[in-house]
Design a protein around this motif. Sequence first.
Motif, PDB file in Angstrom:
ATOM      1  N   VAL A   1      -7.899  -9.599 -11.642  1.00  0.00           N
ATOM      2  CA  VAL A   1      -7.298  -9.789 -10.776  1.00  0.00           C
ATOM      3  C   VAL A   1      -6.634  -8.745 -10.810  1.00  0.00           C
ATOM      4  N   ARG A   2      -6.058  -8.560 -11.995  1.00  0.00           N
ATOM      5  CA  ARG A   2      -4.744  -7.435 -12.628  1.00  0.00           C
ATOM      6  C   ARG A   2      -4.877  -5.932 -11.714  1.00  0.00           C
ATOM      7  N   ILE A   3      -5.898  -5.486 -11.385  1.00  0.00           N
ATOM      8  CA  ILE A   3      -5.883  -4.448 -10.885  1.00  0.00           C
ATOM      9  C   ILE A   3      -5.476  -4.848  -9.378  1.00  0.00           C
ATOM     10  N   MET A   4      -5.732  -6.117  -8.520  1.00  0.00           N
ATOM     11  CA  MET A   4      -4.810  -5.577  -7.674  1.00  0.00           C
ATOM     12  C   MET A   4      -2.780  -5.355  -7.590  1.00  0.00           C
ATOM     13  N   TYR A   5      -2.547  -5.144  -8.871  1.00  0.00           N
ATOM     14  CA  TYR A   5      -1.226  -5.506  -8.679  1.00  0.00           C
ATOM     15  C   TYR A   5      -1.294  -3.233  -8.945  1.00  0.00           C
ATOM     16  N   VAL A   6      -1.568  -2.810  -8.598  1.00  0.00           N
ATOM     17  CA  VAL A   6      -1.534  -1.212  -8.807  1.00  0.00           C
ATOM     18  C   VAL A   6      -2.767  -1.153  -7.152  1.00  0.00           C
ATOM     19  N   HIS A   7      -3.635  -1.972  -7.014  1.00  0.00           N
ATOM     20  CA  HIS A   7      -4.312  -1.578  -5.909  1.00  0.00           C
ATOM     21  C   HIS A   7      -3.445  -1.899  -4.023  1.00  0.00           C
ATOM     22  N   VAL A   8      -2.927  -3.352  -4.354  1.00  0.00           N
ATOM     23  CA  VAL A   8      -2.871  -3.451  -3.168  1.00  0.00           C
ATOM     24  C   VAL A   8      -1.303  -3.020  -2.595  1.00  0.00           C
ATOM     25  N   PRO A   9      -0.193  -2.622  -4.228  1.00  0.00           N
ATOM     26  CA  PRO A   9       0.935  -1.776  -3.573  1.00  0.00           C
ATOM     27  C   PRO A   9       0.119  -0.204  -3.491  1.00  0.00           C
ATOM     28  N   SER A  10      -0.712   0.238  -3.614  1.00  0.00           N
ATOM     29  CA  SER A  10      -1.129   1.874  -3.221  1.00  0.00           C
ATOM     30  C   SER A  10      -1.293   1.960  -2.045  1.00  0.00           C
ATOM     31  N   ALA A  11      -2.149   0.619  -1.937  1.00  0.00           N
ATOM     32  CA  ALA A  11      -2.629   0.504   0.047  1.00  0.00           C
ATOM     33  C   ALA A  11      -1.527   0.197   1.079  1.00  0.00           C
ATOM     34  N   TRP A  12      -0.562  -0.318   0.413  1.00  0.00           N
ATOM     35  CA  TRP A  12       0.408  -0.355   1.070  1.00  0.00           C
ATOM     36  C   TRP A  12       1.227   0.753   1.558  1.00  0.00           C
ATOM     37  N   MET A  13       1.626   1.621  -0.078  1.00  0.00           N
ATOM     38  CA  MET A  13       2.392   2.606   0.741  1.00  0.00           C
ATOM     39  C   MET A  13       1.478   3.805   0.915  1.00  0.00           C
ATOM     40  N   ALA A  14       0.331   4.187   0.881  1.00  0.00           N
ATOM     41  CA  ALA A  14      -0.766   4.682   1.788  1.00  0.00           C
ATOM     42  C   ALA A  14      -0.249   4.625   3.422  1.00  0.00           C
ATOM     43  N   MET A  15      -0.708   3.238   3.984  1.00  0.00           N
ATOM     44  CA  MET A  15      -0.165   2.962   5.208  1.00  0.00           C
ATOM     45  C   MET A  15       1.115   3.435   5.677  1.00  0.00           C
ATOM     46  N   PHE A  16       2.396   2.667   4.789  1.00  0.00           N
ATOM     47  CA  PHE A  16       3.652   3.207   5.443  1.00  0.00           C
ATOM     48  C   PHE A  16       3.892   5.251   5.317  1.00  0.00           C
ATOM     49  N   ALA A  17       2.980   5.685   4.474  1.00  0.00           N
ATOM     50  CA  ALA A  17       3.459   7.115   4.498  1.00  0.00           C
ATOM     51  C   ALA A  17       2.922   7.815   5.106  1.00  0.00           C
ATOM     52  N   TYR A  18       1.469   7.080   6.079  1.00  0.00           N
ATOM     53  CA  TYR A  18       1.109   7.678   7.127  1.00  0.00           C
ATOM     54  C   TYR A  18       1.928   7.136   8.398  1.00  0.00           C
TER      55      TYR A  18
ATOM     56  N   VAL B   1       5.559   7.532   7.812  1.00  0.00           N
ATOM     57  CA  VAL B   1       6.399   8.064   7.709  1.00  0.00           C
ATOM     58  C   VAL B   1       6.082  10.046   8.153  1.00  0.00           C
ATOM     59  N   VAL B   2       4.600  10.030   7.652  1.00  0.00           N
ATOM     60  CA  VAL B   2       4.046  11.416   8.201  1.00  0.00           C
ATOM     61  C   VAL B   2       4.455  12.087   9.764  1.00  0.00           C
ATOM     62  N   ALA B   3       3.581  10.398  10.770  1.00  0.00           N
ATOM     63  CA  ALA B   3       3.393  10.472  12.462  1.00  0.00           C
ATOM     64  C   ALA B   3       4.863  10.563  12.359  1.00  0.00           C
ATOM     65  N   GLY B   4       5.727   9.627  11.831  1.00  0.00           N
ATOM     66  CA  GLY B   4       7.412   9.510  12.593  1.00  0.00           C
ATOM     67  C   GLY B   4       8.017  10.613  12.776  1.00  0.00           C
ATOM     68  N   GLY B   5       7.602  11.249  11.518  1.00  0.00           N
ATOM     69  CA  GLY B   5       8.697  12.847  11.322  1.00  0.00           C
ATOM     70  C   GLY B   5       8.194  13.386  12.066  1.00  0.00           C
ATOM     71  N   SER B   6       6.448  13.914  12.311  1.00  0.00           N
ATOM     72  CA  SER B   6       6.353  14.968  13.911  1.00  0.00           C
ATOM     73  C   SER B   6       6.469  14.150  15.152  1.00  0.00           C
ATOM     74  N   ILE B   7       6.239  12.955  15.026  1.00  0.00           N
ATOM     75  CA  ILE B   7       7.252  12.509  16.573  1.00  0.00           C
ATOM     76  C   ILE B   7       8.703  13.098  16.368  1.00  0.00           C
ATOM     77  N   SER B   8       9.638  13.177  15.840  1.00  0.00           N
ATOM     78  CA  SER B   8      10.731  13.121  15.846  1.00  0.00           C
ATOM     79  C   SER B   8      10.594  14.866  16.088  1.00  0.00           C
ATOM     80  N   ALA B   9       9.445  15.718  15.765  1.00  0.00           N
ATOM     81  CA  ALA B   9       9.981  17.248  15.287  1.00  0.00           C
ATOM     82  C   ALA B   9       9.317  17.431  16.818  1.00  0.00           C
ATOM     83  N   LEU B  10       8.545  16.891  16.965  1.00  0.00           N
ATOM     84  CA  LEU B  10       7.788  17.519  18.416  1.00  0.00           C
ATOM     85  C   LEU B  10       8.588  16.919  19.607  1.00  0.00           C
ATOM     86  N   VAL B  11       9.134  15.467  19.888  1.00  0.00           N
ATOM     87  CA  VAL B  11       9.922  15.228  20.967  1.00  0.00           C
ATOM     88  C   VAL B  11      11.199  15.526  20.899  1.00  0.00           C
ATOM     89  N   TRP B  12      11.750  15.514  20.199  1.00  0.00           N
ATOM     90  CA  TRP B  12      13.550  15.539  19.734  1.00  0.00           C
ATOM     91  C   TRP B  12      13.691  17.197  18.842  1.00  0.00           C
TER      92      TRP B  12
END
Lengths: 69, 243, 221
Positions: free
Chosen positions: B52-69, B71-82
């Motif tokens: 279960v200790r694997i959870m402490y690296v697995h779950v946060p990295s999953a959250w950050m993987a989605m969060f970073a995406y 950020v990538v998409a948000g940055g892209s939108i602000s670059a293209l639209v504004w």
Amino acid sequence: MIDRLAAFLAMGGHGGFVWGAYATAAIVLLAILAASLLRVQREERALQRLAEAGGRRGGRARGPAGPAA
Amino acid sequence: MVMHRFANPARFLRFAAVALPWFSAAAVLCMAAGLAFGLFVSPADYQQGETVRIMYVHVPSAWMAMFAYTVVAGGSISALVWKHPLGEIVARAAAPIGTGFTLVCLVTGALWGKPMWGAWWVWDARLTSVLVLFFLYLGYMALLGAFDDPVRGGRAASILAIVGLVNVPIIKWSVDWWNTLHQPASVARMDGPAIHSSMLVPLLLMAAGFACYFAAVLLLRVRAEVAARRIRTLRLAAMEAES
Amino acid sequence: MNAFRAILVRDLRLALRQGGDAAAVVLFFVLAASLFPFGVGPEPNLLARVAAGVIWVTALLAVMLGLDRLFLADHEDGSLEGMVASPAPMLVIVLAKCLAQWLLSGLPLVLATPILAIFLQLPAEGLPALLGALLLGTPTLVLVGAIGAALVLGARRGGVLLALLVLPLTVPVLIFGVAAADAAIAGLPARPHLLVLGAMLLAALAAAPFAAAAALRQAVE
């Protein structure tokens, strides 16, 4: 003491999996950090050199033939 | 023109200079505390044992993987639209970090899956959508580097990031359905509030540490990107002056 | 509307004059799918179980095969700039080119599917659902692929890059396309899956031309 350490490292027989997971995370995160640090250093140094060269030529910036970013 | 292009990044760099040490220190502290709690204080799960200790690296990295995406998409939108000059720089800087988190998520997931499910990989809805996310990251970065003109690569990659953002919930939802057609959900479900605080504390500490790490490395990469752009403009100006 | 018809007719006529493009795609489709019995073994029950999936995956790859040429010729001879500058909206142009592409490389696949269904021992109950799913799914693939084809214009290694960009985005179509045929074979209604495929086609029709048009505009700038 040694026994307790061994038991801790064994992780209930799943030591390879648990430590493998932590090692993977550590390696990947440190590799990205190192690559980013190196890149910042390289780019900012190149920029500084370029700005100095530009200053000496009376405002005209001229880049060395280094690798383009 | 040059002033306009770098007005925002200059202000951002000042912010980065102030924020970087704080984020770095917070990342180190949170991760150290998270490791201490996760490896020593928190108990082994009565079902999953020590794995279960694997959870402490697995779950946060999953959250950050989605969060970073996002950020990538948000940055892209602000670059293209504004036409925000920082948008593309941030998106470009966040993508490799997000790829790293996705890779960590996939590998630690396999290392958790082998002892728990008996297989390194199962075609489960979550796993499949994270794998697709990984490919989206790789496609984004491949497209960034595929053009001789970096401006062109940046714009093409921004469009791809936005298309991928639309697709992520669709994939998630479609593979959920696909999976339940074949087999009942086999993923170890973790109902948020039901998790014991002895596990929640290291999980949240590691998540905070990963988030601060992301912020710190993002600032570093943005700095490198801004410098690279300045070099490009200076070289262009020098070439024009000579011709 | 005139622009739509003009581009559609032009693309079809060009393809017919050069000839062989549609035939090559179908040939690839049939050949690639016929390799599977050699790979997994000729046992009829096994083939019947994987037939729908094999046909879908090879159809997907066959559609990809033709996609990198979607805008490439127009980009190289400069007629794409004319299209962007022309008064006709970019969306109409993209839609016309996608329709032509589908008629040349999507529809022939659907027509060739019954032959592969026989080769791969697909149970007869599954064939109508599979054909319906391919009819609804392949246009979606072409539309999503059009975004990728527009994005990689002028890129190095455009063909490989196109596959890398587009294949992950086609996962939902593949899932529901195979699910429709599998449901029909199992005696369950295929309708819900076909409806989802239809919904995805409508969504792709509404959204993909915008993204592809944006990509094309920045490609000719």
